[in-house]
Write a protein that holds these residues in place. Sequence first.
Motif, PDB file in Angstrom:
ATOM      1  N   ILE A 198       0.870  -1.173   0.000  1.00  0.00           N
ATOM      2  CA  ILE A 198       0.000   0.000   0.000  1.00  0.00           C
ATOM      3  C   ILE A 198       0.907   1.223   0.000  1.00  0.00           C
ATOM      4  CG2 ILE A 198      -1.678   1.357   1.318  1.00  0.00           C
ATOM      5  CD1 ILE A 198      -2.932  -1.232   2.247  1.00  0.00           C
ATOM      6  N   VAL A 199       0.655   2.109  -0.969  1.00  0.00           N
ATOM      7  CA  VAL A 199       1.484   3.302  -1.097  1.00  0.00           C
ATOM      8  C   VAL A 199       0.701   4.547  -0.703  1.00  0.00           C
ATOM      9  CG1 VAL A 199       2.926   2.287  -2.909  1.00  0.00           C
ATOM     10  CG2 VAL A 199       0.910   3.598  -3.549  1.00  0.00           C
ATOM     11  N   ASN A 200       1.452   5.562  -0.312  1.00  0.00           N
ATOM     12  CA  ASN A 200       0.876   6.863  -0.011  1.00  0.00           C
ATOM     13  C   ASN A 200       0.895   7.637  -1.324  1.00  0.00           C
ATOM     14  OD1 ASN A 200       0.144   9.398   0.831  1.00  0.00           O
ATOM     15  ND2 ASN A 200       1.529   9.447   2.572  1.00  0.00           N
ATOM     16  N   ASN A 201      -0.202   7.570  -2.037  1.00  0.00           N
ATOM     17  CA  ASN A 201      -0.283   8.156  -3.365  1.00  0.00           C
ATOM     18  C   ASN A 201      -0.553   9.657  -3.325  1.00  0.00           C
ATOM     19  OD1 ASN A 201      -0.203   7.575  -6.205  1.00  0.00           O
ATOM     20  ND2 ASN A 201      -2.377   8.070  -6.253  1.00  0.00           N
ATOM     21  N   ASN A 202      -1.250  10.106  -2.273  1.00  0.00           N
ATOM     22  CA  ASN A 202      -1.619  11.517  -2.225  1.00  0.00           C
ATOM     23  C   ASN A 202      -2.052  11.895  -0.807  1.00  0.00           C
ATOM     24  OD1 ASN A 202      -2.295  14.124  -2.907  1.00  0.00           O
ATOM     25  ND2 ASN A 202      -4.223  13.579  -3.871  1.00  0.00           N
ATOM     26  N   CYS A 203      -1.106  12.106   0.068  1.00  0.00           N
ATOM     27  CA  CYS A 203      -1.396  12.528   1.448  1.00  0.00           C
ATOM     28  C   CYS A 203      -2.375  11.591   2.159  1.00  0.00           C
ATOM     29  CB  CYS A 203      -1.917  13.961   1.469  1.00  0.00           C
ATOM     30  SG  CYS A 203      -0.743  15.167   0.846  1.00  0.00           S
ATOM     31  N   ALA A 204      -2.113  10.307   2.110  1.00  0.00           N
ATOM     32  CA  ALA A 204      -2.976   9.325   2.771  1.00  0.00           C
ATOM     33  C   ALA A 204      -2.960   9.534   4.280  1.00  0.00           C
ATOM     34  CB  ALA A 204      -2.517   7.905   2.453  1.00  0.00           C
ATOM     35  N   ASN A 205      -4.109   9.326   4.902  1.00  0.00           N
ATOM     36  CA  ASN A 205      -4.173   9.345   6.358  1.00  0.00           C
ATOM     37  C   ASN A 205      -4.495   7.935   6.842  1.00  0.00           C
ATOM     38  OD1 ASN A 205      -7.039   8.955   6.358  1.00  0.00           O
ATOM     39  ND2 ASN A 205      -7.346  11.157   6.073  1.00  0.00           N
ATOM     40  N   ILE A 206      -4.489   7.758   8.155  1.00  0.00           N
ATOM     41  CA  ILE A 206      -4.701   6.419   8.710  1.00  0.00           C
ATOM     42  C   ILE A 206      -6.071   5.852   8.327  1.00  0.00           C
ATOM     43  CG2 ILE A 206      -5.530   7.230  10.966  1.00  0.00           C
ATOM     44  CD1 ILE A 206      -3.371   4.088  10.246  1.00  0.00           C
ATOM     45  N   ASN A 207      -7.084   6.690   8.233  1.00  0.00           N
ATOM     46  CA  ASN A 207      -8.406   6.195   7.827  1.00  0.00           C
ATOM     47  C   ASN A 207      -8.389   5.678   6.402  1.00  0.00           C
ATOM     48  OD1 ASN A 207      -9.755   6.635  10.264  1.00  0.00           O
ATOM     49  ND2 ASN A 207     -10.131   8.773   9.778  1.00  0.00           N
ATOM     50  N   ASN A 208      -7.670   6.359   5.495  1.00  0.00           N
ATOM     51  CA  ASN A 208      -7.549   5.878   4.115  1.00  0.00           C
ATOM     52  C   ASN A 208      -6.904   4.497   4.095  1.00  0.00           C
ATOM     53  OD1 ASN A 208      -6.441   9.139   2.922  1.00  0.00           O
ATOM     54  ND2 ASN A 208      -8.521   8.452   3.244  1.00  0.00           N
ATOM     55  N   ILE A 209      -5.809   4.348   4.843  1.00  0.00           N
ATOM     56  CA  ILE A 209      -5.074   3.084   4.858  1.00  0.00           C
ATOM     57  C   ILE A 209      -5.914   1.970   5.462  1.00  0.00           C
ATOM     58  CG2 ILE A 209      -3.049   1.912   5.828  1.00  0.00           C
ATOM     59  CD1 ILE A 209      -1.648   4.732   5.623  1.00  0.00           C
ATOM     60  N   LEU A 210      -6.566   2.252   6.579  1.00  0.00           N
ATOM     61  CA  LEU A 210      -7.395   1.222   7.222  1.00  0.00           C
ATOM     62  C   LEU A 210      -8.620   0.874   6.383  1.00  0.00           C
ATOM     63  CD1 LEU A 210      -7.141   2.264  10.963  1.00  0.00           C
ATOM     64  CD2 LEU A 210      -6.002   0.359   9.815  1.00  0.00           C
ATOM     65  N   ASN A 211      -9.242   1.856   5.768  1.00  0.00           N
ATOM     66  CA  ASN A 211     -10.398   1.559   4.917  1.00  0.00           C
ATOM     67  C   ASN A 211      -9.994   0.751   3.688  1.00  0.00           C
ATOM     68  OD1 ASN A 211     -12.637   2.620   6.338  1.00  0.00           O
ATOM     69  ND2 ASN A 211     -12.024   4.692   5.767  1.00  0.00           N
ATOM     70  N   LEU A 212      -8.840   1.056   3.106  1.00  0.00           N
ATOM     71  CA  LEU A 212      -8.356   0.281   1.964  1.00  0.00           C
ATOM     72  C   LEU A 212      -8.032  -1.149   2.392  1.00  0.00           C
ATOM     73  CD1 LEU A 212      -7.486   0.002  -0.962  1.00  0.00           C
ATOM     74  CD2 LEU A 212      -5.276   1.007  -0.327  1.00  0.00           C
ATOM     75  N   SER A 213      -7.344  -1.311   3.508  1.00  0.00           N
ATOM     76  CA  SER A 213      -7.013  -2.666   3.965  1.00  0.00           C
ATOM     77  C   SER A 213      -8.274  -3.437   4.332  1.00  0.00           C
ATOM     78  CB  SER A 213      -6.014  -2.629   5.120  1.00  0.00           C
ATOM     79  OG  SER A 213      -6.495  -1.884   6.193  1.00  0.00           O
ATOM     80  N   LYS A 214      -9.265  -2.754   4.879  1.00  0.00           N
ATOM     81  CA  LYS A 214     -10.549  -3.393   5.195  1.00  0.00           C
ATOM     82  C   LYS A 214     -11.244  -3.851   3.912  1.00  0.00           C
ATOM     83  CE  LYS A 214     -14.912  -2.395   7.562  1.00  0.00           C
ATOM     84  NZ  LYS A 214     -15.636  -1.425   8.395  1.00  0.00           N
ATOM     85  N   LYS A 215     -11.234  -3.010   2.890  1.00  0.00           N
ATOM     86  CA  LYS A 215     -11.834  -3.364   1.594  1.00  0.00           C
ATOM     87  C   LYS A 215     -11.154  -4.607   1.024  1.00  0.00           C
ATOM     88  CE  LYS A 215     -13.776  -2.593  -2.541  1.00  0.00           C
ATOM     89  NZ  LYS A 215     -15.178  -2.787  -2.801  1.00  0.00           N
ATOM     90  N   ILE A 216      -9.836  -4.643   1.085  1.00  0.00           N
ATOM     91  CA  ILE A 216      -9.086  -5.792   0.571  1.00  0.00           C
ATOM     92  C   ILE A 216      -9.417  -7.042   1.392  1.00  0.00           C
ATOM     93  CG2 ILE A 216      -6.758  -6.753   0.310  1.00  0.00           C
ATOM     94  CD1 ILE A 216      -5.889  -3.773  -0.271  1.00  0.00           C
ATOM     95  N   PHE A 217      -9.393  -6.919   2.709  1.00  0.00           N
ATOM     96  CA  PHE A 217      -9.679  -8.048   3.599  1.00  0.00           C
ATOM     97  C   PHE A 217     -11.044  -8.669   3.277  1.00  0.00           C
ATOM     98  CE2 PHE A 217     -11.629  -9.808   7.395  1.00  0.00           C
ATOM     99  CZ  PHE A 217     -10.651 -10.667   7.864  1.00  0.00           C
ATOM    100  N   TYR A 218     -12.094  -7.845   3.254  1.00  0.00           N
ATOM    101  CA  TYR A 218     -13.444  -8.375   3.054  1.00  0.00           C
ATOM    102  C   TYR A 218     -13.698  -8.847   1.628  1.00  0.00           C
ATOM    103  CZ  TYR A 218     -14.941  -7.281   7.765  1.00  0.00           C
ATOM    104  OH  TYR A 218     -15.073  -7.270   9.133  1.00  0.00           O
TER     105      TYR A 218
END
Length: 129
Positions: A75-95
């Motif tokens: 997971i890369v920081n493409n544009n000022c990612a915050n922790i919610n962006n990272i957790l929501n993306l990882s949650k999307k991938i997980f589910y």
Amino acid sequence: MPNYKILGNVGSFFKNPIVTIHRFQNIQKNFSILPYYKLDNYKIKLSAGWLIRQCGLAGYSIGGAKTYFENPIIIVNNNCANINNILNLSKKIFYTIKKKFNISIKLEVTLIGKKNPINFIDIITNNNF
């Protein structure tokens, strides 16, 4: 892996999952080209990147967090990612992987709270982020 000085990342975000031979054989019925590594007579290691790609999530982004297209376990920081962006993306991938393959992937990284490591499954199932 992208150069972290150019494109922020922590390397592999997800572990390659280990499944039983039975689970592997069930998946292989629908996906004949399934990269794997046989660990022993009972366990198989699958490619998390392949699973993410099969779910259409290579290069997928939420806010500033994005899966690296060339290797989507990153997971890369493409544009000022915050922790919610990272957790929501990882949650999307997980589910998405859970729904499509009935596999629960795990994090390679350790999430750190104010004082202690944070359990990823607790966070995504309770929306505590």
